[in-house]
Design an enzyme around this catalytic site. Structure first.
Site, PDB file in Angstrom:
ATOM      1  N   ASP A  12      12.897 -48.733 -29.792  1.00 62.68           N
ATOM      2  CA  ASP A  12      13.768 -49.903 -29.625  1.00 62.68           C
ATOM      3  C   ASP A  12      14.894 -49.459 -29.732  1.00 62.68           C
ATOM      4  O   ASP A  12      15.274 -48.491 -30.097  1.00 62.68           O
ATOM      5  CB  ASP A  12      13.364 -50.521 -30.826  1.00 62.68           C
ATOM      6  CG  ASP A  12      14.358 -51.876 -31.386  1.00 62.68           C
ATOM      7  OD1 ASP A  12      14.554 -52.744 -30.106  1.00 62.68           O
ATOM      8  OD2 ASP A  12      14.958 -51.958 -32.070  1.00 62.68           O
ATOM      9  N   ARG A  13      15.980 -50.267 -29.166  1.00 65.04           N
ATOM     10  CA  ARG A  13      17.370 -49.726 -29.047  1.00 65.04           C
ATOM     11  C   ARG A  13      18.186 -50.169 -30.356  1.00 65.04           C
ATOM     12  O   ARG A  13      18.587 -49.165 -31.104  1.00 65.04           O
ATOM     13  CB  ARG A  13      17.944 -50.305 -27.876  1.00 65.04           C
ATOM     14  CG  ARG A  13      19.225 -49.582 -27.336  1.00 65.04           C
ATOM     15  CD  ARG A  13      20.163 -50.446 -26.077  1.00 65.04           C
ATOM     16  NE  ARG A  13      20.722 -51.635 -26.443  1.00 65.04           N
ATOM     17  CZ  ARG A  13      21.706 -52.431 -25.843  1.00 65.04           C
ATOM     18  NH1 ARG A  13      21.803 -52.305 -24.613  1.00 65.04           N
ATOM     19  NH2 ARG A  13      22.330 -53.169 -26.539  1.00 65.04           N
ATOM     20  N   ASP A  14      18.475 -51.642 -30.218  1.00 62.53           N
ATOM     21  CA  ASP A  14      19.533 -52.106 -31.323  1.00 62.53           C
ATOM     22  C   ASP A  14      18.983 -52.064 -32.765  1.00 62.53           C
ATOM     23  O   ASP A  14      17.820 -52.832 -33.057  1.00 62.53           O
ATOM     24  CB  ASP A  14      20.099 -53.589 -31.030  1.00 62.53           C
ATOM     25  CG  ASP A  14      20.538 -53.322 -29.522  1.00 62.53           C
ATOM     26  OD1 ASP A  14      21.201 -52.306 -29.430  1.00 62.53           O
ATOM     27  OD2 ASP A  14      20.419 -54.384 -28.694  1.00 62.53           O
ATOM     28  N   ASP A  47      23.306 -52.264 -34.655  1.00 68.94           N
ATOM     29  CA  ASP A  47      22.776 -53.292 -33.810  1.00 68.94           C
ATOM     30  C   ASP A  47      24.342 -54.038 -33.751  1.00 68.94           C
ATOM     31  O   ASP A  47      24.919 -54.399 -34.841  1.00 68.94           O
ATOM     32  CB  ASP A  47      21.837 -54.133 -34.570  1.00 68.94           C
ATOM     33  CG  ASP A  47      21.311 -55.434 -33.782  1.00 68.94           C
ATOM     34  OD1 ASP A  47      22.042 -55.426 -32.818  1.00 68.94           O
ATOM     35  OD2 ASP A  47      20.770 -56.266 -34.623  1.00 68.94           O
ATOM     36  N   THR A  51      13.491 -52.716 -24.967  1.00 66.51           N
ATOM     37  CA  THR A  51      14.470 -53.401 -25.460  1.00 66.51           C
ATOM     38  C   THR A  51      14.508 -54.649 -25.285  1.00 66.51           C
ATOM     39  O   THR A  51      14.394 -54.865 -23.815  1.00 66.51           O
ATOM     40  CB  THR A  51      15.877 -52.482 -25.488  1.00 66.51           C
ATOM     41  OG1 THR A  51      16.752 -53.353 -26.022  1.00 66.51           O
ATOM     42  CG2 THR A  51      16.320 -52.279 -24.312  1.00 66.51           C
ATOM     43  N   ASN A  52      14.633 -55.578 -26.086  1.00 62.93           N
ATOM     44  CA  ASN A  52      14.713 -57.060 -25.688  1.00 62.93           C
ATOM     45  C   ASN A  52      16.413 -57.322 -25.596  1.00 62.93           C
ATOM     46  O   ASN A  52      16.998 -56.923 -26.387  1.00 62.93           O
ATOM     47  CB  ASN A  52      14.298 -58.070 -26.786  1.00 62.93           C
ATOM     48  CG  ASN A  52      12.895 -58.098 -26.859  1.00 62.93           C
ATOM     49  OD1 ASN A  52      12.017 -57.674 -26.243  1.00 62.93           O
ATOM     50  ND2 ASN A  52      12.533 -58.660 -28.082  1.00 62.93           N
ATOM     51  N   GLN A  53      16.888 -57.601 -24.362  1.00 58.21           N
ATOM     52  CA  GLN A  53      18.225 -57.921 -24.107  1.00 58.21           C
ATOM     53  C   GLN A  53      18.265 -59.253 -23.680  1.00 58.21           C
ATOM     54  O   GLN A  53      18.516 -59.631 -22.513  1.00 58.21           O
ATOM     55  CB  GLN A  53      18.746 -56.840 -23.148  1.00 58.21           C
ATOM     56  CG  GLN A  53      18.826 -55.596 -23.782  1.00 58.21           C
ATOM     57  CD  GLN A  53      19.574 -55.315 -25.015  1.00 58.21           C
ATOM     58  OE1 GLN A  53      20.566 -56.269 -25.269  1.00 58.21           O
ATOM     59  NE2 GLN A  53      19.317 -54.357 -26.040  1.00 58.21           N
ATOM     60  N   CYS A  96      13.631 -56.000 -21.202  1.00 58.75           N
ATOM     61  CA  CYS A  96      13.063 -57.335 -21.042  1.00 58.75           C
ATOM     62  C   CYS A  96      14.734 -58.429 -21.100  1.00 58.75           C
ATOM     63  O   CYS A  96      15.247 -58.305 -22.138  1.00 58.75           O
ATOM     64  CB  CYS A  96      12.351 -58.063 -22.213  1.00 58.75           C
ATOM     65  SG  CYS A  96      12.294 -59.840 -21.910  1.00 58.75           S
ATOM     66  N   CYS A 151       7.050 -59.810 -21.445  1.00 54.66           N
ATOM     67  CA  CYS A 151       7.711 -58.679 -21.829  1.00 54.66           C
ATOM     68  C   CYS A 151       8.531 -58.644 -23.188  1.00 54.66           C
ATOM     69  O   CYS A 151       8.606 -57.562 -23.720  1.00 54.66           O
ATOM     70  CB  CYS A 151       8.336 -58.090 -20.775  1.00 54.66           C
ATOM     71  SG  CYS A 151       9.554 -59.074 -19.629  1.00 54.66           S
ATOM     72  N   ASP A 199      12.787 -51.579 -35.683  1.00 57.38           N
ATOM     73  CA  ASP A 199      13.303 -52.032 -36.872  1.00 57.38           C
ATOM     74  C   ASP A 199      13.063 -53.413 -37.424  1.00 57.38           C
ATOM     75  O   ASP A 199      13.271 -53.758 -38.443  1.00 57.38           O
ATOM     76  CB  ASP A 199      14.842 -51.780 -36.970  1.00 57.38           C
ATOM     77  CG  ASP A 199      15.583 -52.832 -35.968  1.00 57.38           C
ATOM     78  OD1 ASP A 199      14.959 -53.051 -34.879  1.00 57.38           O
ATOM     79  OD2 ASP A 199      16.643 -53.461 -36.204  1.00 57.38           O
TER      80      ASP A 199
HETATM   81 ZN   LIG Z   1      10.625 -60.584 -20.728  1.00 58.64          ZN
END
Ligand SMILES: [Zn+2]
Length: 558
Positions: A42-44, A50, A84-86, A119, A129, A156
Site C-alpha cells: 500500500d502507498r499512503d 499519509d 493504492t486507492n487514489q 484504483c 479494484c 496500514d
Molecule cells: Zn477502482
C-alpha cells in the site's frame, strides 16, 4: 476449482515425485521460493507518510526504514508492486500527471517498483479494484507474472488486509495511529512497522527452505498428526514435502483425523491410534495399548519420524515411544526441553499459519515441497466420493453451520437468516452437516436451501465443496476442504484461536464477525460469553456482500 489444484493425486512412489521435481525445476541451486514471489505495498501510510490527496512530490516522506526494508526484499529476489486507492483522481483533487510526479518522487527515494497499480475510483463507483475489493491484487499478480496466492500485501488499514485475503494473498497489517482497533483485532498478521513486516516475510520465506540441500533420500518416513480433520488437512503440505524426499510415507493419525488422512496425497500407509495426551476427551492411558502401539511403530522400520503438533500440544510423549520403537531420527516442534527425545528440536513463533508452521518443521528435517507443488492444501480426487447427481450444476453456495466445537459454530438462528438472505439474493444454497447436526440443518434449510444434513461423510462433503462457488462456514474442517479445492470461503470466524494460524489458507476469503470479543484466544470449545457475540452480530447482508466481493454469482442478483 483453481487450475493449479486440479491435478489428481494418486498414491505414488517417491521416484515419480523426484523425477517430476527435477524436470520441473530450473536449477537445484536456485529453486523457486516455496511461499512468495512478490510483495505488494500500500502507498499512503505504509510506504510514505499519509498526506491526504497529495499531488505534490515535495510532500513525499518515506516511513522510517522503508528504503532499507525494500532493498532487503529486492535482494531476496522478491518482486515489488504498489497497490493504492487514489480516489482523489475521481474527485478531481489532483491530476493523473501530478500523481505520476508523486510516484516518480517515491521511486527516487525508495527505488524502483516492478509495477504500480492504482484504483482511480471512489466507493460510489462500485468498481472491483478499490480495496477492499481484490481487483488490484489480482492485477498486480498478473503484472508480476505470478498468482495472488504467491503474493503478500503490506498495508496500514483493514481495507488492505481484506483486499489481500479476498484475492487469496497473505496480508500484513502495519498499524498507524489512524488504524482502527477492530481492524487490528481482525487482522491475522500484524507487524509493528514496515521493516518488521519485511523481516517476518523474509523469515517465513526462509523457514520453509531446508537449511541444507536434501541428502540421501529417506527410505521410510513416519509422519504423525493426531487430532481432528482440520488439523490433518492443514498438515497436508508438510506431509507432501516429506513425501517428496522419502520413498515411503507412513502416517500415524487418531480416530478423529482418519477420514481426512484418507484424503491426503503423499501417504502410502495409515496407522490409526488414539494418543491420550493429544485427544480433547482422552481415555485413560492403557499400558497394553501403548505397548502394542510401540510394537506397531517399531514394525514400520522408519528411518525418521516427523511429529506434527499444534502449539498447545506436546510431541514429547510420542517421541519417547518412538525412541523405544528404535526410530533413529526424530523431529518435532517443542518449546519444552526435550532432553534426548528429539534429534531436531524446532521452534516457531506464534501467529504463523498452521500449514507453514508444519512446513517449517518438514524443512528443519530437510524436506521441501518440490517446485511446481504449491504450498496449498490438496486432496486426492480419487479418494473423494462422487458428488450426488441431484445437486444440480456446480456453483452453488455451501452453508455449513455446525462445528465439532460449538464455540466455533454459526448460531442456528443466524445461519437460518443467512440461508434466507442468500436464497433471496439468487444463490442456490446447500446446507451441510453431520448426522448429529440434522436438526439444525433442517431448520436452516427450511429458510432457503437444500438440506444435506447427515447425507455425507468427509469424502462426500469434500466432493460437494469442490464444486461449490463458495462455502460459508465457521472455523472448522469444511473451511479447509474449501481451501483444498480452491473454493472461496466466507469465514464466520470465532476468535477463540488466532485467525492468522487457523484461517482458510491461500484461498480467497472474507472474514466476518467480531474479532475482539471476550472469547478471543481462549481456545474454548463452548462459547464462554453469553449470546455468542463474536458471530451473532453478523448481518446476513454482509454474507451476501462478501460473495459479491469474491465474485460468486447469485443468478438473480439483488
Ligand atoms: Zn477502482
Amino acid at each position: 476449482m483453481r487450475q493449479d489444484q486440479g491435478e489428481p493425486y494418486q498414491r505414488r512412489s517417491a521416484g515419480v515425485y523426484a523425477v517430476a521435481d527435477r524436470a520441473g525445476s530450473g536449477s537445484v541451486a536456485n529453486p523457486r521460493p516455496v511461499l512468495y514471489d512478490a510483495v505488494l505495498l500500500d502507498r499512503d501510510g505504509t510506504l510514505i507518510e499519509d498526506v491526504p490527496y497529495n499531488g505534490d512530490p515535495e510532500k513525499v516522506r518515506p516511513v522510517p526504514g522503508a528504503r532499507a526494508a525494500l532493498d532487503r526484499l529486492r535482494a531476496a529476489g522478491l518482486r515489488l508492486a504498489v497497490v493504492t486507492n487514489q480516489s482523489g483522481l475521481a474527485r478531481g483533487y489532483f491530476t493523473g500527471e501530478q500523481m505520476r510526479a508523486v510516484h516518480a518522487r517515491v521511486e527516487d527515494l525508495l527505488g524502483r517498483f516492478d509495477a504500480w497499480l492504482v484504483c482511480p475510483h471512489d466507493d460510489a463507483d462500485g468498481c472491483d479494484c478499490r480495496k477492499p475489493a481484490p481487483g488490484l491484487v489480482h492485477a498486480a499478480a498478473r503484472e508480476l507474472g505470478t498468482t495472488a496466492s504467491r503474493c503478500v500485501l503490506v498495508g496500514d488499514i483493514g481495507r488492505d488486509v481484506a483486499a489481500a485475503l479476498a484475492a487469496g494473498a497473505a496480508g500484513v497489517l502495519v498499524p498507524t495511529p489512524v488504524t482502527r482497533p477492530e481492524e487490528i483485532a481482525a487482522a491475522g498478521w500484524v507487524a509493528t512497522d514496515l521493516p518488521a513486516a519485511v523481516d517476518e516475510i523474509l523469515r517465513r520465506q526462509q523457514a520453509v527452505q531446508p537449511p541444507t540441500p536434501p541428502g540421501v533420500p529417506v527410505r521410510t518416513a513416519l509422519v504423525v498428526r493426531s487430532d481432528s480433520a482440520g488439523d490433518m488437512l492443514v498438515t497436508g503440505p508438510a506431509i507432501r514435502a516429506v513425501a517428496a524426499g522419502a520413498q515411503r510415507v507412513v502416517l500415524l493419525c487418531g480416530p478423529r483425523g482418519r477420514a481426512a488422512a484418507d484424503l491426503l496425497p503423499g501417504v502410502d500407509e495409515i496407522i490409526e491410534h488414539p494418543l491420550p495426551w493429544i485427544d480433547p476427551t482422552p481415555a485413560p492411558v492403557d499400558p497394553e495399548a501403548m505397548r502394542s502401539l510401540t510394537a506397531r511403530l517399531s514394525a514400520v522400520d522408519a528411518d525418521e519420524a516427523v511429529v506434527f503438533t499444534s502449539f498447545h500440544q506436546s510431541a514429547l510423549p510420542l517421541a519417547l515411544l518412538l525412541r523405544m520403537a528404535g526410530i533413529g531420527r526424530i523431529a518435532a516442534i517443542s518449546d519444552d526441553y526435550p532432553g534426548s527425545l528429539l534429534d531436531i528440536r524446532h521452534r516457531v513463533p506464534v501467529g504463523v499459519p498452521e500449514p507453514e508452521r508444519a512446513l517449517s518443521l518438514a524443512a528443519a528435517a530437510g524436506h521441501r515441497l518440490p517446485d511446481g507443488d504449491e504450498p496449498v492444501l490438496r486432496l486426492r480426487r480419487d479418494a473423494m466420493a462422487p458428488r450426488p447427481a441431484d445437486l444440480g450444476e456446480p456453483g452453488y453456495v455451501v452453508l455449513h453451520p455446525g462445528s465439532a466445537a460449538s464455540s466455533r459454530a454459526c448460531p442456528p438462528e443466524l445461519a437460518t437468516r443467512i440461508a434466507g438472505a442468500l436464497t433471496a439474493a439468487g444463490h442456490r444454497v446447500l446446507v451441510t452437516g453431520g448426522s448429529d447436526e440434522r436438526a439444525v440443518t433442517a431448520r436452516v434449510a427450511a429458510a432457503g436451501g437444500t438440506d444435506l444434513g447427515g447425507r455425507t461423510d468427509l469424502a462426500g462433503l469434500a466432493a460437494i465443496v469442490a464444486d461449490a462457488g463458495a462455502v460459508v462456514v465457521g472455523n472448522t474442517g469444511p473451511a479447509h476442504l474449501a481451501a483444498a479445492a480452491g473454493v472461496p470461503v466466507v469465514s464466520l470466524f470465532a476468535p477463540t484461536v488466532p485467525f492468522g494460524q487457523w484461517g482458510p489458507y491461500r484461498v480467497p476469503t472474507v472474514r466476518l464477525g467480531d474479532a475482539a470479543t471476550a472469547c478471543r484466544d481462549t481456545r474454548a470449545a463452548s462459547c464462554p460469553v453469553p449470546g455468542h457475540p463474536c458471530l451473532s452480530g453478523i448481518d446476513p447482508d454482509e454474507v451476501v456482500d462478501a460473495l459479491r466481493t469474491l465474485a460468486v454469482g447469485g443468478g438473480g442478483g439483488r
